[in-house]
Design an enzyme around this catalytic site. Sequence first.
Site, PDB file in Angstrom:
ATOM      1  N   ASP A  66       0.860  -1.187   0.000  1.00 51.79           N
ATOM      2  CA  ASP A  66       0.000   0.000   0.000  1.00 51.79           C
ATOM      3  C   ASP A  66       0.890   1.228   0.000  1.00 51.79           C
ATOM      4  OD1 ASP A  66       0.890   0.295   2.642  1.00 51.79           O
ATOM      5  OD2 ASP A  66      -1.027  -0.217   3.549  1.00 51.79           O
ATOM      6  N   ASP A 129      -9.231  -2.643  14.031  1.00 49.69           N
ATOM      7  CA  ASP A 129     -10.545  -2.692  13.367  1.00 49.69           C
ATOM      8  C   ASP A 129     -10.633  -3.841  12.357  1.00 49.69           C
ATOM      9  OD1 ASP A 129      -8.748  -1.790  11.511  1.00 49.69           O
ATOM     10  OD2 ASP A 129      -9.907  -0.039  10.873  1.00 49.69           O
ATOM     11  N   HIS A 131      -8.431  -4.318   9.815  1.00 54.55           N
ATOM     12  CA  HIS A 131      -7.893  -4.024   8.478  1.00 54.55           C
ATOM     13  C   HIS A 131      -6.514  -4.636   8.285  1.00 54.55           C
ATOM     14  CE1 HIS A 131      -5.538  -0.466  10.084  1.00 54.55           C
ATOM     15  NE2 HIS A 131      -4.751  -0.781   9.087  1.00 54.55           N
TER      16      HIS A 131
HETATM   17  C1  GLP Z   1      -1.214   0.566   8.714  1.00 57.47           C
HETATM   18  C2  GLP Z   1      -0.658  -0.216   7.539  1.00 57.47           C
HETATM   19  C3  GLP Z   1      -1.052  -1.650   7.668  1.00 57.47           C
HETATM   20  C4  GLP Z   1      -0.630  -2.175   9.020  1.00 57.47           C
HETATM   21  C5  GLP Z   1      -1.371  -1.455  10.083  1.00 57.47           C
HETATM   22  C6  GLP Z   1      -1.040  -1.945  11.491  1.00 57.47           C
HETATM   23  O1  GLP Z   1      -2.547   0.834   8.508  1.00 57.47           O
HETATM   24  N1  GLP Z   1      -1.094   0.330   6.279  1.00 57.47           N
HETATM   25  O2  GLP Z   1      -0.465  -2.388   6.665  1.00 57.47           O
HETATM   26  O3  GLP Z   1      -0.869  -3.537   9.103  1.00 57.47           O
HETATM   27  O4  GLP Z   1      -1.082  -0.094   9.964  1.00 57.47           O
HETATM   28  O5  GLP Z   1       0.041  -1.232  11.936  1.00 57.47           O
HETATM   29  P1  GLP Z   1       0.784  -1.469  13.288  1.00 57.47           P
HETATM   30  O6  GLP Z   1       1.759  -2.568  13.040  1.00 57.47           O
HETATM   31  O7  GLP Z   1       1.503  -0.173  13.540  1.00 57.47           O
HETATM   32  O8  GLP Z   1      -0.228  -1.803  14.312  1.00 57.47           O
END
Ligand code: GLP
Length: 239
Positions: A66, A129, A131
């Site tokens: 992304d 959430d 995602h």
């Molecule tokens: C962002 C990234 C995701 C990632 C998520 C969780 O939204 N685009 O790919 O999985 O954060 O991040 P973290 O590891 O900081 O909890």
Amino acid sequence: MKIIIEENYEKMSRVAANVLLGKMYQNKRVNLAITAGSTPVKMYEYLVEDVKNKAYFDNVHYYNFDEIPFKKKAGYGVTMSNLNKLFFEPAEIDSDHIHPLDEKNYKTQDARIAQDGGLDLILLGIGADGHYCGNLPGTTTFENLTSVVDENATENMKDILLSEVGGDESERPDFYVTMGPKSVMQAKEIVLFATGAKKAKIIKQAFFGPVTNDVPASLLQVHPNLTIILDKEAAAELD
Ligand code: GLP
């Protein structure tokens, strides 16, 4: 689905690094899509040591899944800037082996990856959430390939975009690009990792609850080669 539960964040990170290394040790091109965010920080510390100056890992190619472009700042967006800092620069990865996804080339991402032989492994984090990548509840359905998610996709998307650029309103973009569920499911192997109590609830819901667009990561349950790596806190809600 295989679940690995480790005592703490350090051990979980070591195991995640080992899983990637295991994939890299092959006598052919290996395509890895890897995550930014806070979860992988320790894993990249280990991985930098493991891969830096190792010519025998020249078979490995890297992809981001992304990208959140800055509104004004030229060059890489949030994800690639983060990956450069955490891994590509300290590990001195050859730029020929890094294949950035961005707002200019996203339409060809799925075809490019297919032409390169497909992803051997995609390493994902998960949001509280549900995602993964930029596939948030309400922004995507399981049929989506790599596409744009714009500021009108959900009620709070402007806030999400703002927080992605560190709260700097002048840099808040009005969209981001992400590989969609259908793109991610095409990877030969999926590894998802999570740390900390704040992820415990969603881990249970996403992987032991129904498969639904409301919890985007729940789709990953049906992938034939999914490994989930957790520390004890993130696994706390599992039986
Ligand atoms: C962002 C990234 C995701 C990632 C998520 C969780 O939204 N685009 O790919 O999985 O954060 O991040 P973290 O590891 O900081 O909890």
